[in-house]
Design a protein around this motif. Structure first.
Motif, PDB file in Angstrom:
ATOM      1  N   VAL B  31       4.471 -24.563  49.839  1.00  0.00           N
ATOM      2  CA  VAL B  31       4.464 -23.817  48.572  1.00  0.00           C
ATOM      3  C   VAL B  31       4.386 -22.318  48.842  1.00  0.00           C
ATOM      4  O   VAL B  31       5.088 -21.502  48.232  1.00  0.00           O
ATOM      5  CB  VAL B  31       3.274 -24.259  47.690  1.00  0.00           C
ATOM      6  CG1 VAL B  31       3.063 -23.296  46.560  1.00  0.00           C
ATOM      7  CG2 VAL B  31       3.513 -25.662  47.158  1.00  0.00           C
ATOM      8  N   LEU B  32       3.543 -21.968  49.797  1.00  0.00           N
ATOM      9  CA  LEU B  32       3.375 -20.554  50.154  1.00  0.00           C
ATOM     10  C   LEU B  32       4.678 -19.991  50.719  1.00  0.00           C
ATOM     11  O   LEU B  32       5.112 -18.890  50.366  1.00  0.00           O
ATOM     12  CB  LEU B  32       2.256 -20.435  51.196  1.00  0.00           C
ATOM     13  CG  LEU B  32       1.436 -19.164  51.249  1.00  0.00           C
ATOM     14  CD1 LEU B  32       0.818 -18.828  49.919  1.00  0.00           C
ATOM     15  CD2 LEU B  32       0.327 -19.317  52.310  1.00  0.00           C
ATOM     16  N   SER B  33       5.317 -20.762  51.609  1.00  0.00           N
ATOM     17  CA  SER B  33       6.557 -20.292  52.246  1.00  0.00           C
ATOM     18  C   SER B  33       7.670 -20.117  51.222  1.00  0.00           C
ATOM     19  O   SER B  33       8.403 -19.124  51.240  1.00  0.00           O
ATOM     20  CB  SER B  33       7.024 -21.277  53.325  1.00  0.00           C
ATOM     21  OG  SER B  33       6.049 -21.430  54.309  1.00  0.00           O
ATOM     22  N   SER B  34       7.787 -21.093  50.312  1.00  0.00           N
ATOM     23  CA  SER B  34       8.880 -21.004  49.331  1.00  0.00           C
ATOM     24  C   SER B  34       8.621 -19.856  48.354  1.00  0.00           C
ATOM     25  O   SER B  34       9.553 -19.151  47.940  1.00  0.00           O
ATOM     26  CB  SER B  34       9.056 -22.325  48.585  1.00  0.00           C
ATOM     27  OG  SER B  34       7.867 -22.665  47.914  1.00  0.00           O
ATOM     28  N   THR B  35       7.351 -19.642  47.982  1.00  0.00           N
ATOM     29  CA  THR B  35       7.026 -18.520  47.082  1.00  0.00           C
ATOM     30  C   THR B  35       7.297 -17.195  47.782  1.00  0.00           C
ATOM     31  O   THR B  35       7.844 -16.260  47.184  1.00  0.00           O
ATOM     32  CB  THR B  35       5.535 -18.581  46.656  1.00  0.00           C
ATOM     33  OG1 THR B  35       5.239 -19.883  46.185  1.00  0.00           O
ATOM     34  CG2 THR B  35       5.260 -17.564  45.566  1.00  0.00           C
ATOM     35  N   SER B  36       6.926 -17.124  49.054  1.00  0.00           N
ATOM     36  CA  SER B  36       7.177 -15.906  49.824  1.00  0.00           C
ATOM     37  C   SER B  36       8.677 -15.625  49.894  1.00  0.00           C
ATOM     38  O   SER B  36       9.122 -14.482  49.730  1.00  0.00           O
ATOM     39  CB  SER B  36       6.591 -16.060  51.228  1.00  0.00           C
ATOM     40  OG  SER B  36       7.021 -15.023  52.060  1.00  0.00           O
ATOM     41  N   SER B  37       9.479 -16.660  50.143  1.00  0.00           N
ATOM     42  CA  SER B  37      10.944 -16.480  50.205  1.00  0.00           C
ATOM     43  C   SER B  37      11.478 -16.004  48.866  1.00  0.00           C
ATOM     44  O   SER B  37      12.377 -15.151  48.812  1.00  0.00           O
ATOM     45  CB  SER B  37      11.634 -17.796  50.568  1.00  0.00           C
ATOM     46  OG  SER B  37      11.391 -18.128  51.893  1.00  0.00           O
ATOM     47  N   LEU B  38      10.932 -16.546  47.782  1.00  0.00           N
ATOM     48  CA  LEU B  38      11.377 -16.137  46.449  1.00  0.00           C
ATOM     49  C   LEU B  38      11.092 -14.654  46.224  1.00  0.00           C
ATOM     50  O   LEU B  38      11.943 -13.898  45.755  1.00  0.00           O
ATOM     51  CB  LEU B  38      10.656 -16.984  45.400  1.00  0.00           C
ATOM     52  CG  LEU B  38      11.006 -16.672  43.935  1.00  0.00           C
ATOM     53  CD1 LEU B  38      12.436 -17.085  43.636  1.00  0.00           C
ATOM     54  CD2 LEU B  38      10.050 -17.414  42.993  1.00  0.00           C
ATOM     55  N   PHE B  39       9.872 -14.236  46.591  1.00  0.00           N
ATOM     56  CA  PHE B  39       9.518 -12.817  46.431  1.00  0.00           C
ATOM     57  C   PHE B  39      10.441 -11.926  47.253  1.00  0.00           C
ATOM     58  O   PHE B  39      10.857 -10.857  46.821  1.00  0.00           O
ATOM     59  CB  PHE B  39       8.066 -12.586  46.848  1.00  0.00           C
ATOM     60  CG  PHE B  39       7.042 -13.129  45.886  1.00  0.00           C
ATOM     61  CD1 PHE B  39       5.780 -13.493  46.318  1.00  0.00           C
ATOM     62  CD2 PHE B  39       7.333 -13.265  44.534  1.00  0.00           C
ATOM     63  CE1 PHE B  39       4.828 -13.989  45.439  1.00  0.00           C
ATOM     64  CE2 PHE B  39       6.387 -13.755  43.644  1.00  0.00           C
ATOM     65  CZ  PHE B  39       5.132 -14.118  44.094  1.00  0.00           C
ATOM     66  N   GLN B  40      10.771 -12.389  48.461  1.00  0.00           N
ATOM     67  CA  GLN B  40      11.636 -11.570  49.312  1.00  0.00           C
ATOM     68  C   GLN B  40      13.061 -11.533  48.768  1.00  0.00           C
ATOM     69  O   GLN B  40      13.756 -10.521  48.904  1.00  0.00           O
ATOM     70  CB  GLN B  40      11.587 -12.094  50.746  1.00  0.00           C
ATOM     71  CG  GLN B  40      10.234 -11.840  51.408  1.00  0.00           C
ATOM     72  CD  GLN B  40      10.155 -12.357  52.820  1.00  0.00           C
ATOM     73  OE1 GLN B  40      10.789 -11.828  53.721  1.00  0.00           O
ATOM     74  NE2 GLN B  40       9.372 -13.401  53.022  1.00  0.00           N
TER      75      GLN B  40
END
Lengths: 285, 212
Positions: B31-40
């Motif tokens: 969840v953290l990785s996918s949210t981080s990718s979304l922000f980027q």
């Protein structure tokens, strides 16, 4: 100036004389090459070796920074593109799969002006052998995201084709599907590729301009870069290594002539300091 | 609406996004990785807007020059605005292929040669600097100039003809003392970047919000 010694007057020559001599020294070797032998450095050999060890069908990510502003700074570009599109397929019995992108907004200009022609003239098929994603803003963020999603970082390529419609992009998901990264640019991009791609074990080679050589050489000596063509001379070495002497080899003699002249200019300037004596000189420029 | 303009919400957004992206680097949680990718991904889109921002700013600045008839400048501002308009319009006409004849001509026959020409003037600046400014006035200047001469002779093919040791000496200089200095610069910049990032995430750095 009449009371100055000969040595002191050496430091007050009209700078335009130097400009004219530089212009002549730059032009003469192109007309009449000197043919000074060039040894091939280990960085260039490693650059070639890294690419030569790939196999037909391997996927490469290429940072397309060969642009009108950089043509002069990247004289090895034509040799590299010729190697990838013609020589490699001949020697390895098949083509690589190359995904190109530009982190600079001028990248597409170089692509449409020169780079695309290398692929077309060699008979490469767009969407099957190569894809150009175009300019992707975001610099380091984009390069980092590319490692986690090669076919998801943009919805369409440079020509507006959906990623789903491009045959070769279906099998390229992230850095695990990529065999090597090549950066051809004159900017900070190798730093970011080193952080986000090389750190994940993807072999990475760079072709960059002279002013950045000292910086990227530190990455090479640490083993982060697996090969480096960082100067005009290195580009000449690469052309000789491939057996296709071209623009870079032609400019190597100019390099020799102009470097010697630069050293002479420094010597003349310093001789004038001696001629004026040991008293402190107020910096006249 | 005043709460939008206040720095509180912006600081909270910066904190959340910064913390998520930072933690995603160290903690492998989907969840953290996918949210981080979304922000980027959002950051990439925003950067695209900044290109437009630069364009708008350039147009405003040069339009003011023309409006105020700024001495020795307004004629060049008109030229800039005219060429800019033609280039943009011709590019938009064939937006996916960028093959409009006017666009191609401006890019290949004007921009390309001008870029090469402006880069080529560097050689003349360098020879001028070498003749007028590179003087051995102290020990440090002597080390600088001698190192520069060795690297030049090591790089130029003719250096090997003068003395076969120049390439090796150049490589040693680049691999040892220059690499050491470059690495220390990078480490310093990296540490400074980390500190600045922490200050921004936790709200200690407020200049980007428009405050003191």
């Amino acid at each position: 100036m009449e009371n100055d010694s000969f040595l002191a007057r050496l430091g007050k020559l009209d700078i335009r004389i130097f400009f004219w001599i530089l212009l002549i020294l730059t032009a003469i070797p192109y007309v009449r090459p000197l043919g000074i032998p060039i040894s091939i450095s280990v960085q260039v050999k490693d650059f070639h070796k890294t690419l030569d060890e790939l196999e037909a069908g391997d996927v490469i990510i290429m940072e397309q920074g060969y642009t009108p502003t950089n043509y002069a700074m990247l004289p090895g570009g034509p040799a590299l593109f010729k190697y990838l599109t013609v020589i490699f397929p001949e020697e390895h019995g098949g083509r690589l799969k190359i995904v190109l992108k530009s982190s600079g907004e001028v990248g597409p200009v170089g692509w449409s002006e020169k780079v695309e022609d290398y692929f077309k003239e060699a008979g490469w098929e767009y969407g099957v052998d190569y894809v150009y994603l175009g300019y992707i803003p975001g610099q380091e963020t984009a390069i980092a995201n590319l490692a986690d999603g090669v076919n998801t970082i943009v919805a369409v390529d440079y020509y507006g084709n959906s990623m789903a419609d491009l045959e070769m992009m279906k099998d390229i998901n992230d850095y695990r599907d990529v065999s090597a990264v090549i950066s051809v640019d004159a900017s900070d991009y190798p730093d970011w590729y080193a952080k986000h791609w090389s750190s994940k074990g993807v072999p990475f080679v760079d072709m960059g301009p002279g002013p950045y050589y000292a910086r990227w050489n530190t990455l090479y000596t640490q083993g982060i870069l697996q090969g480096l063509i960082g100067t005009g001379r290195a580009a000449a070495e690469y052309e000789l290594l491939l057996g296709i002497p071209g623009e870079a080899v032609a400019s190597a003699d100019t390099l020799s002539a102009t470097h010697l002249f630069m050293i002479l200019a420094i010597i003349l300037g310093n001789l004038s300091v001696i001629g004026r004596g040991s008293k402190k000189i107020g910096g006249e420029i | 609406m005043s709460w939008i303009k206040s720095k509180g919400p912006t600081s909270i957004i910066v904190f959340i996004i910064g913390l998520v992206v930072l933690l995603a680097y160290f903690i492998d949680v989907p969840v953290l990785s996918s949210t981080s990718s979304l922000f980027q991904d959002w950051a990439i889109i925003l950067v695209g807007f900044t290109v437009m921002l630069g364009l708008v700013n350039s147009v405003l600045v040069h339009s003011k020059n023309v409006q105020r008839r700024k001495e020795d400048q307004w004629q060049y501002s008109i030229l800039f605005l005219v060429v800019l308009t033609i280039h943009i319009v011709s590019g938009l006409i064939d937006i996916f292929n960028l093959n409009h004849p006017v666009y191609v001509w401006l890019s290949e026959k004007v921009y390309g040669p001008l870029s090469g020409a402006s880069y080529s003037t560097l050689g003349f600046w360098i020879i001028s600097a070498g003749y007028r400014a590179l003087r051995i006035k102290n020990r440090e200047a002597a080390v600088l100039i001698i190192t520069a001469v060795i690297v030049m002779l090591g790089n130029a093919p003719v250096g090997s003809l003068i003395w076969t040791g120049f390439p090796g000496l150049k490589n040693w200089l680049l691999d040892v003392p220059i690499s050491a200095a470059t690495r220390s610069t990078f480490i310093g910049a990296g540490v400074a970047g980390i500190l600045l990032g922490i200050r921004v995430i936790f709200g200690y750095e407020k200049k980007f919000l428009g405050g003191a």
